[in-house]
Motif scaffolding. Sequence first.
Motif, PDB file in Angstrom:
ATOM      1  N   GLN A  77      36.055  17.963 -35.246  1.00  0.00           N
ATOM      2  CA  GLN A  77      36.761  16.701 -35.454  1.00  0.00           C
ATOM      3  C   GLN A  77      36.275  15.677 -34.431  1.00  0.00           C
ATOM      4  N   ASN A  78      35.951  14.499 -34.921  1.00  0.00           N
ATOM      5  CA  ASN A  78      35.452  13.427 -34.061  1.00  0.00           C
ATOM      6  C   ASN A  78      36.623  12.545 -33.645  1.00  0.00           C
ATOM      7  N   PRO A  79      36.995  12.552 -32.357  1.00  0.00           N
ATOM      8  CA  PRO A  79      38.164  11.784 -31.939  1.00  0.00           C
ATOM      9  C   PRO A  79      37.973  10.276 -32.102  1.00  0.00           C
ATOM     10  N   ALA A  80      36.731   9.811 -32.080  1.00  0.00           N
ATOM     11  CA  ALA A  80      36.481   8.375 -32.207  1.00  0.00           C
ATOM     12  C   ALA A  80      36.741   7.884 -33.624  1.00  0.00           C
ATOM     13  N   THR A  81      36.347   8.679 -34.619  1.00  0.00           N
ATOM     14  CA  THR A  81      36.494   8.267 -36.021  1.00  0.00           C
ATOM     15  C   THR A  81      37.593   9.034 -36.746  1.00  0.00           C
ATOM     16  N   ASN A  82      38.053  10.106 -36.139  1.00  0.00           N
ATOM     17  CA  ASN A  82      39.025  11.027 -36.749  1.00  0.00           C
ATOM     18  C   ASN A  82      38.459  11.785 -37.935  1.00  0.00           C
ATOM     19  N   ASP A  83      37.164  11.678 -38.155  1.00  0.00           N
ATOM     20  CA  ASP A  83      36.532  12.476 -39.214  1.00  0.00           C
ATOM     21  C   ASP A  83      36.559  13.943 -38.808  1.00  0.00           C
ATOM     22  N   CYS A  89      27.639  26.367 -49.026  1.00  0.00           N
ATOM     23  CA  CYS A  89      26.431  26.797 -48.344  1.00  0.00           C
ATOM     24  C   CYS A  89      26.856  27.367 -47.000  1.00  0.00           C
ATOM     25  N   HIS A  90      25.884  27.649 -46.136  1.00  0.00           N
ATOM     26  CA  HIS A  90      26.211  28.247 -44.839  1.00  0.00           C
ATOM     27  C   HIS A  90      26.913  27.268 -43.927  1.00  0.00           C
ATOM     28  N   ASP A  91      26.829  25.964 -44.231  1.00  0.00           N
ATOM     29  CA  ASP A  91      27.301  24.941 -43.317  1.00  0.00           C
ATOM     30  C   ASP A  91      28.742  24.536 -43.621  1.00  0.00           C
ATOM     31  N   ASP A  92      29.287  23.716 -42.743  1.00  0.00           N
ATOM     32  CA  ASP A  92      30.597  23.118 -42.985  1.00  0.00           C
ATOM     33  C   ASP A  92      30.466  22.064 -44.088  1.00  0.00           C
ATOM     34  N   ILE A  93      31.606  21.536 -44.527  1.00  0.00           N
ATOM     35  CA  ILE A  93      31.610  20.414 -45.467  1.00  0.00           C
ATOM     36  C   ILE A  93      31.981  19.159 -44.691  1.00  0.00           C
ATOM     37  N   GLY A  94      31.029  18.233 -44.612  1.00  0.00           N
ATOM     38  CA  GLY A  94      31.326  16.926 -44.034  1.00  0.00           C
ATOM     39  C   GLY A  94      31.652  15.962 -45.164  1.00  0.00           C
ATOM     40  N   TRP A  95      32.723  15.227 -45.028  1.00  0.00           N
ATOM     41  CA  TRP A  95      33.207  14.404 -46.150  1.00  0.00           C
ATOM     42  C   TRP A  95      32.410  13.106 -46.224  1.00  0.00           C
ATOM     43  N   ALA A  96      31.239  13.212 -46.837  1.00  0.00           N
ATOM     44  CA  ALA A  96      30.309  12.081 -46.949  1.00  0.00           C
ATOM     45  C   ALA A  96      30.766  11.151 -48.070  1.00  0.00           C
ATOM     46  N   ILE A  97      31.905  10.509 -47.843  1.00  0.00           N
ATOM     47  CA  ILE A  97      32.450   9.549 -48.797  1.00  0.00           C
ATOM     48  C   ILE A  97      32.066   8.153 -48.322  1.00  0.00           C
ATOM     49  N   ASP A  98      31.280   7.462 -49.118  1.00  0.00           N
ATOM     50  CA  ASP A  98      30.821   6.132 -48.757  1.00  0.00           C
ATOM     51  C   ASP A  98      31.956   5.114 -48.929  1.00  0.00           C
ATOM     52  N   ASP A  99      32.136   4.265 -47.918  1.00  0.00           N
ATOM     53  CA  ASP A  99      33.233   3.293 -47.970  1.00  0.00           C
ATOM     54  C   ASP A  99      33.086   2.331 -49.148  1.00  0.00           C
ATOM     55  N   ALA A 100      31.853   1.954 -49.451  1.00  0.00           N
ATOM     56  CA  ALA A 100      31.642   1.028 -50.575  1.00  0.00           C
ATOM     57  C   ALA A 100      31.997   1.694 -51.899  1.00  0.00           C
ATOM     58  N   ASP A 101      31.657   2.969 -52.055  1.00  0.00           N
ATOM     59  CA  ASP A 101      32.028   3.695 -53.273  1.00  0.00           C
ATOM     60  C   ASP A 101      33.545   3.781 -53.395  1.00  0.00           C
ATOM     61  N   ALA A 102      34.188   4.092 -52.281  1.00  0.00           N
ATOM     62  CA  ALA A 102      35.650   4.207 -52.304  1.00  0.00           C
ATOM     63  C   ALA A 102      36.286   2.871 -52.654  1.00  0.00           C
ATOM     64  N   SER A 103      35.800   1.807 -52.031  1.00  0.00           N
ATOM     65  CA  SER A 103      36.357   0.477 -52.296  1.00  0.00           C
ATOM     66  C   SER A 103      36.188   0.084 -53.752  1.00  0.00           C
ATOM     67  N   ALA A 104      35.071   0.500 -54.369  1.00  0.00           N
ATOM     68  CA  ALA A 104      34.804   0.138 -55.764  1.00  0.00           C
ATOM     69  C   ALA A 104      35.823   0.736 -56.715  1.00  0.00           C
ATOM     70  N   GLU A 135      40.264  11.438 -44.601  1.00  0.00           N
ATOM     71  CA  GLU A 135      41.368  12.068 -43.869  1.00  0.00           C
ATOM     72  C   GLU A 135      42.190  12.963 -44.799  1.00  0.00           C
ATOM     73  N   PHE A 136      42.434  12.481 -46.019  1.00  0.00           N
ATOM     74  CA  PHE A 136      43.167  13.284 -47.009  1.00  0.00           C
ATOM     75  C   PHE A 136      42.433  14.590 -47.303  1.00  0.00           C
ATOM     76  N   LEU A 137      41.110  14.517 -47.508  1.00  0.00           N
ATOM     77  CA  LEU A 137      40.355  15.721 -47.836  1.00  0.00           C
ATOM     78  C   LEU A 137      40.382  16.724 -46.687  1.00  0.00           C
ATOM     79  N   SER A 138      40.277  16.241 -45.460  1.00  0.00           N
ATOM     80  CA  SER A 138      40.331  17.145 -44.316  1.00  0.00           C
ATOM     81  C   SER A 138      41.695  17.818 -44.222  1.00  0.00           C
TER      82      SER A 138
END
Length: 668
Positions: A449-455, A402-417, A427-430
């Motif tokens: 890039q968010n320096p606090a979260t490194n996202d 789309c016109h916007d950037d891609i924010g890596w909306a990966i939920d921690d609970a989904d990843a942990s599962a 971080e890998f996707l970025s």
Amino acid sequence: MTPTTPHPLPWPGALPASARSRLETVLAALPEHRRTTFALRVARWWDDLVEGLAPYPDPPEVASRVVELAGTAYLSRSEDLHLLDERRSLEPDWFQRPGMIGYAAYAERFAPAGSGLAGVARRVDHLKDLGVGYLHLMPLLRPRPAPNDGGYAVADYRQVREDLGTMEDLREVAGVLREQGVSLCLDLVLNHVAREHPWAAAARAGDERYRRYFHVFPDRTVPDQYERTLLEVFPDFAPGSFTWDEELGGWVWTTFNSYQWDLAWDNPDVFCELVDVILFLANQGVEVLRLDAIAFLWKRMGTQCQNEPEVHQLTQALRAAARMLAPALVFKAEAIVGPNEVVHYLGQGRHHGKVSDLAYHNSLMVQIWSMLASRETRLATRALGRFPAVPSTTAWITYLRCHDDIGWAIDDADASAVMIEGWRHREFLSQFYSGDFEGSFAEGLVFQQNPATNDARISGSAASLAGLGRALDALDAAFDEQSAAEAATAVDQAVARVLLGYAIVYGWGGIPVLWSGDEVAALNDEGWDAVPEHADDNRWVHRPRLDWDCVVEAHGDPTSPTGRVYAGLRHLAQVRARLPHLHASVPAEVVASPDPGVFAVVRRHPVGPMLALYNVTEQPRQVPGWWASEIGLPLDQAIDALNGYPPNLSADGSVYLSTYQPVWLVRP
């Protein structure tokens, strides 16, 4: 002949008598059938309107104001739009049908250079060739001078950008599109207006009424309390959520940029103003309104001020008001939030099916790119499989870009599962899509890039993120037969990734939307920062002008990467239109494939199931035949709708999928 006595209009009983009297005076000039139709609509939507206005102290009073606004707008609705309303009332699923394909673009970058809105009409044949029935023109209502957040800092809701034309031009373009079966979608920025908007100008001039249209504080005490829980949208160039304005003499809420002032939706006057804007745009022939930044409307101390319950109530009220005037108008929620939140924008619980008609499926886009980078589907299966059911009268907007950037909306609970760490995968996707990961095929740019979260979010065109630019460069630089063969293979794989991504998008249901340029495999715009006001926003790298030479090439050379992508997208649209399984009322059921390199989606329709299989890897993959039978589709009773033939089976009866191959299995 004795004249007949007019029947009393069927107003809802709860409509106050004073409002009823004023309405009948307003509508007196209309023929009886028109007045009756409007009264019936008010009766149909009155309860939804009043219920949605619950955040205000006197909902019936505000509802009466709204109905009078709708009645006044009804007076000026054109005959062709009245006809469209009748047609849509008889075909309420018009936007859910499998033949519906969307296209999104900036008008000035889609039309021939310098032609403005009038030039959009000259591209209708191109849209029809792609199967498009829905055109989203990016923000074109008059913004403040640059910088203006790409047009999302609106200074006048009732005027078009001067470089594009006039409101009359917009009406004409909407009419041309409508005649060709293409519905026009425009952005309506609900959360904020530009500092230069007349409401903000009046507030700065000291008008107390308009000052109450905004969140204004005399000092930092209350803003600091809010800031403790607010998230920064643009931490790089717009930190914080409040801005001191000298003329205003206070701190004003500015979620996005200092020149975008958040509206105070707890003020019913603001609600009524925006209702009037919606009715005005509906009367210009707009059929879909993209409700921009809708998640931010309601402010509550101690929260992130996103997705509050009042947002859904007020959207229900806005929709009810719009339906009184224009049943042809539908709402699209721009809410880029998690699955448990986004479904509320389509209506859950007592708001079931009463909020927006459409919503963006941002998670689908994120998970497609995640699968292509990791060559793994378990995370996507988990994340997409837990989406709650949405009302059968609504639809997802699906997209690869789309016109916007891609924010890596990966939920921690989904990843942990699925036994991975969420932050590490983000971080890998970025790193992968910025080309910094070893073996990456992608060419993207890091955004915010968010320096606090490194996202870090990513900008880049679909073709460049899929590796086509890098592969073509390698082909140009090939120095021997082997390197040329390797580069040619890389080109083939990049084209296949683009088409696989869009096959998932087209095969999900809802309205799949093409981002302008994707149909010709447009690469990153190397001159994206040549325009001064774009230089600090690298999202313009994937917003190039549509290269008409590439469109000509796509038609003239079907073997080129451009030609293959164009032909592939046309084919997907044509096949999709023939499959009732892809009607948006049929839910997509994500199932775990026996092969983690294959993404699997089932759609169960009365005519039979559809099993979609997508190989997200460069290697051939197989799915057992017994597993497909358990899903409900024995392979001896199936064809691949994408080619019209039975599936390719291996010796043991498994479905064989080649490199990045999509398969749509149905009963013939």
